[in-house]
Design an enzyme around this catalytic site. Structure first.
Site, PDB file in Angstrom:
ATOM      1  N   SER A   1       1.005  -1.294   0.148  1.00 33.14           N
ATOM      2  CA  SER A   1      -0.066   0.215   0.071  1.00 33.14           C
ATOM      3  C   SER A   1       0.691   1.345  -0.114  1.00 33.14           C
ATOM      4  O   SER A   1       1.896   1.224   0.260  1.00 33.14           O
ATOM      5  CB  SER A   1      -0.936  -0.008   0.974  1.00 33.14           C
ATOM      6  OG  SER A   1      -2.047  -0.954   1.073  1.00 33.14           O
ATOM      7  N   CYS A   2       0.180   2.403  -0.227  1.00 29.02           N
ATOM      8  CA  CYS A   2       0.941   3.702  -0.243  1.00 29.02           C
ATOM      9  C   CYS A   2       1.340   3.901   1.033  1.00 29.02           C
ATOM     10  O   CYS A   2       0.955   3.613   2.036  1.00 29.02           O
ATOM     11  CB  CYS A   2      -0.149   4.790  -0.463  1.00 29.02           C
ATOM     12  SG  CYS A   2       0.360   6.410  -0.366  1.00 29.02           S
ATOM     13  N   PRO A   3       2.600   4.388   1.233  1.00 31.16           N
ATOM     14  CA  PRO A   3       3.675   4.888  -0.052  1.00 31.16           C
ATOM     15  C   PRO A   3       4.793   3.813  -0.353  1.00 31.16           C
ATOM     16  O   PRO A   3       5.601   4.122  -1.247  1.00 31.16           O
ATOM     17  CB  PRO A   3       4.266   5.995   1.126  1.00 31.16           C
ATOM     18  CG  PRO A   3       4.569   5.378   2.222  1.00 31.16           C
ATOM     19  CD  PRO A   3       3.360   4.620   2.634  1.00 31.16           C
TER      20      PRO A   3
ATOM     21  N   ASP B   1      -1.402  -1.507  -5.890  1.00 31.84           N
ATOM     22  CA  ASP B   1      -2.228  -0.240  -5.451  1.00 31.84           C
ATOM     23  C   ASP B   1      -2.761   0.487  -6.402  1.00 31.84           C
ATOM     24  O   ASP B   1      -1.797   1.007  -7.278  1.00 31.84           O
ATOM     25  CB  ASP B   1      -1.245   0.077  -4.480  1.00 31.84           C
ATOM     26  CG  ASP B   1      -1.747   1.485  -3.924  1.00 31.84           C
ATOM     27  OD1 ASP B   1      -2.956   1.699  -3.959  1.00 31.84           O
ATOM     28  OD2 ASP B   1      -0.958   2.520  -3.456  1.00 31.84           O
TER      29      ASP B   1
END
Lengths: 208, 79
Positions: free
Chosen positions: B17-19, B44
């Site tokens: 997932s981000c980042p 993602d």
């Protein structure tokens, strides 16, 4: 305007002609200079903007100590550092818990007075003992884990690896009785002026 | 349709997932020399605008993005 055609032209005409030409030349020169100046200024401003170090600086204040509020500064800082920017996070008040040894691991979600919980919990239930750990467990295992969100400890490590400068606020450390030894490795201690000095030269400044 | 690239480095950021996709990309990119190509795959959906923004900010070139069954593969060239 009479053009010099020889003997019939008077001296007066000569002078008028010369003055007229001078005026025309002056006007044209002014026009050209103005045009050139405009493009010169535009060019140098663009060059200066490109070189502007503030474009590549991000200053963040992390002031909260709950799980949900610890994520944004760390996510934004690691992303900015990954983009090659100079990043500094100033941890103050409850935000100090993020950089306390073992602190990030134990941050919690508050179910009370939090109407935005994914599973809404009435305050009267949220106030019961054990509800804060339960809400935290739910957030971590049911939401974050399913989406493979990095843990706060991992994000902190990424920040350190990417060269994010972590600064703990001296004054609030004193207030909470924290020593430099209580902080994870790589955290420096500084005051408000330290942050302002950096933030003054950063276009991106966030208070979280 | 995907062009065939001579890929010098592969990064698997699937499931991240981000980042993290951008963080992994930045870390892997450090070891490349100018002209070399890196391929990173991610699931993602936020990585679509994020990788583009990363390339824009860092001045590296996003050659192409291929989307296949929910996996985004980005081909990037070091400037």
């Amino acid at each position: 305007m009479a053009i010099d055609t020889g003997a019939t032209t008077s001296t007066h005409d000569h002078i008028t002609l010369t003055l007229d030409m001078e005026r025309l030349v002056q006007e044209r020169v002014d026009e050209l200079v103005q045009e050139r100046l405009k493009s010169l200024v535009t060019e140098s401003v663009a060059t200066a903007m490109k070189k502007d170090p503030a474009k590549n600086k991000v200053a963040i204040i992390a002031s909260k100590g709950t799980l949900d509020m610890a994520y944004p500064p760390l996510i934004l800082a690691s992303a900015a550092a990954a983009m090659g920017e100079d990043v500094e996070i100033f941890f103050t008040f409850y935000g100090l818990n993020i950089v306390k040894k073992g602190g990030a691991k134990h941050l919690k979600v508050a179910p009370i007075a939090n109407p935005a919980m994914p599973v809404p919990m009435p305050n009267i239930v949220g106030m019961l003992p054990g509800m804060t750990p339960m809400a935290t467990w739910m957030m971590k295992s049911q939401y974050f884990a399913k989406h493979n969100v990095a843990s706060l400890e991992d994000l902190l490590q990424e920040c350190v690896d990417l060269g994010v400068k972590l600064i703990a606020c001296q004054m609030t450390m004193d207030v909470f009785g924290m020593k430099a030894d209580d902080l994870i490795d790589g955290v420096e201690v500084g005051g408000a002026a330290t942050f302002i000095n950096f933030a003054n030269e950063a276009h991106t400044t966030l208070f979280i | 349709m995907a062009t065939t690239y001579q890929v010098d480095k592969l990064v698997d950021a699937k499931g991240q997932s981000c980042p993290m996709p951008v963080v992994m990309l930045a870390k892997a990119f450090k070891d490349l020399t100018p002209g070399q190509i890196l391929a990173i795959s991610a699931t993602d959906p936020g990585s679509k605008p994020d990788v583009r923004a990363w390339a824009d900010k860092t001045g590296n070139t996003l050659l192409e993005m291929v989307e296949e069954q929910g996996v985004f593969t980005f081909y990037l060239q070091k400037a």
